[in-house]
Design an enzyme around this catalytic site. Structure first.
Site, short mmCIF file in Angstrom:
data_model
loop_
_atom_site.label_atom_id
_atom_site.label_comp_id
_atom_site.label_asym_id
_atom_site.label_seq_id
_atom_site.Cartn_x
_atom_site.Cartn_y
_atom_site.Cartn_z
N HIS A 229 0.86 -1.20 0.00
CA HIS A 229 0.00 0.00 0.00
C HIS A 229 0.89 1.24 0.00
CE1 HIS A 229 -3.44 2.49 0.53
NE2 HIS A 229 -3.77 2.21 1.77
N HIS A 268 -2.35 -2.54 -9.61
CA HIS A 268 -3.34 -1.85 -8.77
C HIS A 268 -4.60 -2.69 -8.70
CE1 HIS A 268 -5.86 1.34 -7.13
NE2 HIS A 268 -4.71 1.92 -6.77
N ASP A 326 2.88 5.26 -7.14
CA ASP A 326 4.11 5.18 -6.33
C ASP A 326 5.36 4.97 -7.16
OD1 ASP A 326 1.94 3.60 -4.16
OD2 ASP A 326 3.02 5.43 -3.66
C1 SDX Z 1 -1.45 2.04 -3.48
O1 SDX Z 1 -6.21 0.79 -3.25
C2 SDX Z 1 -5.68 1.89 -3.56
O2 SDX Z 1 -6.33 2.76 -4.08
C3 SDX Z 1 -4.23 2.04 -3.16
C4 SDX Z 1 -3.57 3.32 -3.60
C5 SDX Z 1 -4.14 4.50 -2.90
O3 SDX Z 1 -4.00 5.59 -3.44
O4 SDX Z 1 -4.62 4.32 -1.75
O5 SDX Z 1 -3.70 3.48 -4.99
C6 SDX Z 1 -2.09 3.35 -3.25
O6 SDX Z 1 -1.40 1.26 -2.56
C7 SDX Z 1 -0.92 1.72 -4.86
C8 SDX Z 1 -0.34 0.27 -4.94
C9 SDX Z 1 1.06 0.34 -4.36
N1 SDX Z 1 1.64 -1.03 -4.23
C10 SDX Z 1 2.61 -1.45 -5.01
O7 SDX Z 1 3.09 -0.80 -5.96
C11 SDX Z 1 3.17 -2.81 -4.62
C12 SDX Z 1 3.31 -3.68 -5.88
N2 SDX Z 1 1.98 -3.94 -6.38
C13 SDX Z 1 1.31 -5.06 -5.83
O8 SDX Z 1 1.70 -5.67 -4.71
C14 SDX Z 1 -0.06 -5.30 -6.40
O9 SDX Z 1 -0.11 -4.89 -7.69
C15 SDX Z 1 -1.23 -4.72 -5.63
C16 SDX Z 1 -1.18 -5.11 -4.19
C17 SDX Z 1 -1.24 -3.25 -5.76
C18 SDX Z 1 -2.44 -5.32 -6.25
O10 SDX Z 1 -2.32 -6.71 -6.06
P1 SDX Z 1 -3.40 -7.70 -6.67
O11 SDX Z 1 -4.77 -7.21 -6.37
O12 SDX Z 1 -3.04 -9.10 -6.27
O13 SDX Z 1 -3.17 -7.54 -8.21
P2 SDX Z 1 -3.88 -8.38 -9.30
O14 SDX Z 1 -5.00 -9.22 -8.74
O15 SDX Z 1 -4.21 -7.43 -10.38
O16 SDX Z 1 -2.71 -9.40 -9.77
C19 SDX Z 1 -2.89 -10.04 -11.02
C20 SDX Z 1 -1.59 -10.81 -11.25
C21 SDX Z 1 -1.23 -11.79 -10.14
O17 SDX Z 1 -0.44 -12.78 -10.77
P3 SDX Z 1 -1.15 -14.21 -11.20
O18 SDX Z 1 -1.61 -14.85 -9.91
O19 SDX Z 1 -2.31 -13.85 -12.12
O20 SDX Z 1 -0.06 -15.00 -11.90
O21 SDX Z 1 -0.48 -9.89 -11.33
C22 SDX Z 1 0.46 -10.22 -10.33
C23 SDX Z 1 -0.29 -10.99 -9.26
O22 SDX Z 1 0.61 -11.82 -8.54
N3 SDX Z 1 0.97 -8.95 -9.81
C24 SDX Z 1 2.25 -8.58 -9.87
C25 SDX Z 1 2.29 -7.29 -9.34
N4 SDX Z 1 1.06 -6.92 -8.97
C26 SDX Z 1 0.24 -7.95 -9.26
N5 SDX Z 1 3.35 -9.22 -10.32
C27 SDX Z 1 4.51 -8.54 -10.23
N6 SDX Z 1 4.63 -7.30 -9.73
C28 SDX Z 1 3.55 -6.64 -9.27
N7 SDX Z 1 3.69 -5.42 -8.76
#
Ligand code: SDX
Length: 392
Positions: A229, A268, A326
């Site tokens: 987050h 996201h 971010d």
């Molecule tokens: C913020 O909610 C908000 O609005 C948050 C925010 C705000 O303003 O409050 O926008 C701020 O928190 C932005 C996000 C910051 N976090 C990061 O940058 C950390 C890296 N990103 C992730 O950890 C991830 O993308 C999340 C937590 C943000 C979302 O995770 P999800 O919901 O699991 O993503 P998804 O369901 O779309 O994933 C689909 C696939 C999965 O792989 P498979 O199981 O399909 O093989 O994509 C993969 C995930 O494992 N994946 C990633 C990834 N994010 C998702 N793989 C590599 N790197 C990534 N960053």
């Protein structure tokens, strides 16, 4: 209700609440604060005006803004006893630990005189938090550095005052670079609110029990700290340091695909095409690096290369992974001279107005009930107690 937006039943089934503060369309990459597109606010507004908008629902007239500014300035000092809380932390404590503790401690100073059912008390609490959180963040930085505490300097803008509190010393006044202060102000605007994200939902759930707003905001700060987050901006810089150079990107990407690590700053829960804030942040990054003559900053070059590779790689395209807010914010903050440990505190500083706007919206609703999420139970079926001798 206005007929502007229609939601499919599946979406409605997941909706945690109704809110009129922020609208996001994850497919179209749209983000509106009270109906105003984030692109227009980032270009024409400033953070304190956006605070007024988020809190009150309308952009202020000149008189309304002047009065709001006066109210915020009136509350930006910290009770001198609060300063003792900082000294209870180890010098090397993470500033987010300090912010959780000190913002929570504000409850001890206001809780007894606060009636959350009184609209004026709610408004003053919101002003106190918007005014004091930057001061607390700046003192957390200074305590960590062994610097004497500083004081706000009224007459500066909100963002200029934060930089002043962070970097001024008794020996030398911090000369505010207007371009950098404006870039920081834009970062605050972009991070101000984002609908029902994890930390805002935390604040709402805590507030639904009737807990005081200072304790609720401390809960939001705690949730924001996580690397998935608000901790992502700090994690992005650590990731860029770990990769080191463009030559190492292919190997790093292989690790991402093998799921040994994530590409921080990408992906996201809601945005599945692009995060509108990331586009604005990238432009801001460009401006700041040009202003500082750091156009060839290796971290920025590396970040742009990572983005270019990720956006052309089927692994990321298939998973709809794009840069989020971010990805570039940390590079801008670094260029301004803000240490990595202060990145998430700055996110918390900006998001305080979003949190307290949602808290106010919820508490103002006479029909508000305590939140009580349910679960899908996956544990053991009913069974009788087993004496120790009968256990295996
Ligand atoms: C913020 O909610 C908000 O609005 C948050 C925010 C705000 O303003 O409050 O926008 C701020 O928190 C932005 C996000 C910051 N976090 C990061 O940058 C950390 C890296 N990103 C992730 O950890 C991830 O993308 C999340 C937590 C943000 C979302 O995770 P999800 O919901 O699991 O993503 P998804 O369901 O779309 O994933 C689909 C696939 C999965 O792989 P498979 O199981 O399909 O093989 O994509 C993969 C995930 O494992 N994946 C990633 C990834 N994010 C998702 N793989 C590599 N790197 C990534 N960053």
């Amino acid at each position: 209700k206005t007929g502007m937006f229609t939601f499919d039943p599946g979406f409605l089934a997941t909706a945690a609440c109704e809110s009129s503060i922020t609208f996001i369309d994850g497919d179209l990459g749209q983000l509106y604060y009270r109906g105003y597109p984030i692109e227009q606010l980032a270009e024409h507004s400033d953070f304190l005006e956006s605070c007024y908008l988020l809190l009150n629902g309308e952009l202020p007239t000149a008189e309304q803004f002047a009065e709001f500014n006066r109210k915020i300035m009136r509350h930006n000092m910290l009770n001198d006893q609060i300063m003792s809380f900082f000294k209870g932390f180890r010098r090397d404590a993470h500033p987010m630990a300090v912010m959780v503790g000190v913002v929570g401690a504000l409850s001890a100073f206001y809780h007894d005189s606060l009636d959350i059912n009184d609209a004026h008390h709610r408004e003053v609490s919101a002003h106190r938090l918007i005014a004091k959180v930057p001061n607390i963040a700046a003192q957390a930085y200074r305590y960590n550095k062994g610097l004497p505490f500083s004081y706000p300097k009224n007459g500066l803008t909100y963002s200029e005052n934060f930089l002043h509190m962070m970097f001024s010393t008794p020996c030398e006044e911090y000369k505010v670079n207007k371009v950098l202060a404006k870039a920081l102000d834009r970062i605050f605007i972009l991070h101000a609110d984002h609908e029902q994200n994890a930390s805002t939902s935390t604040v709402r759930l805590a507030g639904s029990s009737g807990a005081n707003p200072f304790a609720c905001i401390a809960a939001g700060i705690a949730c924001l700290w996580g690397p998935s987050h608000g901790g992502a901006n700090e994690a992005v810089l650590k990731m860029l340091d770990e990769i080191g150079s463009v030559e190492n990107v292919p190997a790093f990407m292989e690790g991402v695909k093998a799921k040994t690590h994530k590409l921080m700053g990408f992906g996201h829960r809601v945005y599945k095409n692009f995060d509108p804030r990331a586009k604005i942040m990238k432009e801001t990054c460009d401006e700041v690096l040009n202003e500082l003559g750091l156009r060839d900053d290796p971290k920025f070059q590396l970040a742009m290369k990572l983005e270019e590779i990720a956006l052309s790689d089927p692994y990321f395209i298939e998973r709809k992974l794009y840069p989020n807010v971010d990805f570039y914010s940390g590079i801008v903050l670094s260029a301004i001279g803000i240490p990595v440990s202060m990145f998430t505190p700055i996110f918390a500083l900006a998001r305080t107005v979003g949190w307290i706007s949602h808290w106010t919206e919820m508490i103002s609703d006479p029909g508000m009930k305590i939140g009580r999420p349910r679960q899908l139970y996956t544990g053991s079926v009913r069974r009788d107690y087993a004496q120790v001798a009968d256990r295996k």
